[in-house]
Write an enzyme that holds these catalytic residues in place. Structure first.
Site, PDB file in Angstrom:
ATOM      1  CB  CYS A  51      17.557 -21.171  34.285  1.00  0.00           C
ATOM      2  SG  CYS A  51      17.335 -22.840  33.913  1.00  0.00           S
TER       3      CYS A  51
ATOM      4  CG  ASN B 254      16.731 -18.649  28.402  1.00  0.00           C
ATOM      5  OD1 ASN B 254      15.621 -19.084  27.745  1.00  0.00           O
ATOM      6  ND2 ASN B 254      17.791 -19.232  29.541  1.00  0.00           N
TER       7      ASN B 254
ATOM      8  CB  CYS C 186      19.750 -25.561  28.133  1.00  0.00           C
ATOM      9  SG  CYS C 186      19.768 -23.851  28.200  1.00  0.00           S
TER      10      CYS C 186
ATOM     11  CG  ASN D 215      19.179 -26.218  36.932  1.00  0.00           C
ATOM     12  OD1 ASN D 215      20.288 -26.328  36.923  1.00  0.00           O
ATOM     13  ND2 ASN D 215      18.410 -26.779  35.716  1.00  0.00           N
TER      14      ASN D 215
END
Length: 293
Positions: free
Chosen positions: A231, A90, A88, A198
């Site tokens: 994202c 972020n 991830c 995603n």
């Protein structure tokens, strides 16, 4: 038996997380507990949960230490539904900020820290605004994926980009269509990736390039979390896809506008091939305690 979890809430451009410290790996949470924490009506509310655990105390951390012995800390990240996520963009910035603020690591301006993830070791460095993470090498899948999104009349072609986790990027013609898309429903991908992906819907800036920097706007549906305000890896995937479409004259510096703010993406050469980096803020909002069943 119920127990009390001490946590911190943090976010990177609105992509929010519940973080907690478990250096010895003695307090993993179940998928149901993670989903309860992330529930925005009955829990704390978040897009995912990050456990701060030392790599040596986690099975998945062995590969990180084999790759880089300095990767003392591992980002054990789970999506809002409790499923495991590889990386991830972020989250890793918020995670490093959390480690620093909790006194678990020190990181001077310009220094780099190695963090273990399920996508491999990622290097994070302090930046003028927040942190910059080297997402490593990326992969392009030129096979066309048809993406069906509620409120968009026809399926749109998407391109596969892997930056440690899988993405399918779809270009839309204008802001009106981007705003009309209903991402409260899971986009349907054909063919469907084995482990999901995603999905990023993106429109170019007008103009696309100004002063050597390209600008795009993005919305995203994250696998296991739904639509999120941002994202990090998705912004990198969107910039990479647009650069591929734009051709060799496209720049390597990008600004990606998401609902929660703006992130910077840069492509650069490395010994093992081209890497992509992500830059942006990291904010800790509050800390507290919650009783979990």
């Amino acid at each position: 038996m119920a127990f009390t979890l001490h946590f911190t809430k943090g976010h990177g451009t609105g992509n929010d997380f519940v973080l907690y410290t478990d250096p010895d790996g003695e307090q993993p949470l179940s998928a149901d507990q993670i989903a309860a924490l992330c529930d925005r009506h009955f829990g704390i509310g978040a897009d995912g949960v990050i456990r701060a655990v030392r790599s040596k105390n986690l099975d998945a951390g062995a590969a990180a230490l084999a790759e880089d012995a300095d990767a003392e800390w591992f980002m054990d990240y789970h999506n809002a539904d409790g499923s495991i996520a590889e990386m991830c963009g972020n989250g890793i910035r918020v995670y490093v900020h959390y480690l620093i603020e909790r006194g678990l690591v020190t990181l001077a301006r310009g220094e780099t820290i190695a963090i273990g993830t399920r996508a491999g070791v990622r290097d994070v460095q302090t930046a003028a605004v927040g942190y910059t993470v080297d997402l490593g090498r990326w992969k392009l899948d030129e096979r066309e994926t048809l993406v069906r999104v509620k409120e968009l009349t026809v399926a749109r072609p998407g391109i596969g980009i892997d930056v440690g986790n899988p993405h399918v990027v779809v270009a839309l013609p204008d802001d009106a269509e981007l705003d009309r898309a209903d991402l409260t429903y899971v986009p349907v991908l054909d063919p469907a990736p084995e482990h999901g992906a995603n999905v990023e819907l993106v429109v170019p800036g007008d103009p696309l390039v100004s002063d050597g920097i390209a600008r795009i706007r993005m919305r995203v549906h994250e696998r296991g979390s739904g639509e999120t305000l941002s994202c990090g890896t998705g912004t990198a995937a969107a910039a990479l896809a647009f650069r591929y479409w734009a051709g060799p004259a496209a720049p390597n510096d990008w600004r990606v506008v998401v609902a929660g703010g703006t992130l910077g993406v840069r492509m650069f050469p490395a010994e093992d091939g081209e890497h992509v980096s992500l830059s942006g803020p990291a904010t800790l909002v509050y800390s507290g305690s919650i009783t979990l069943a």
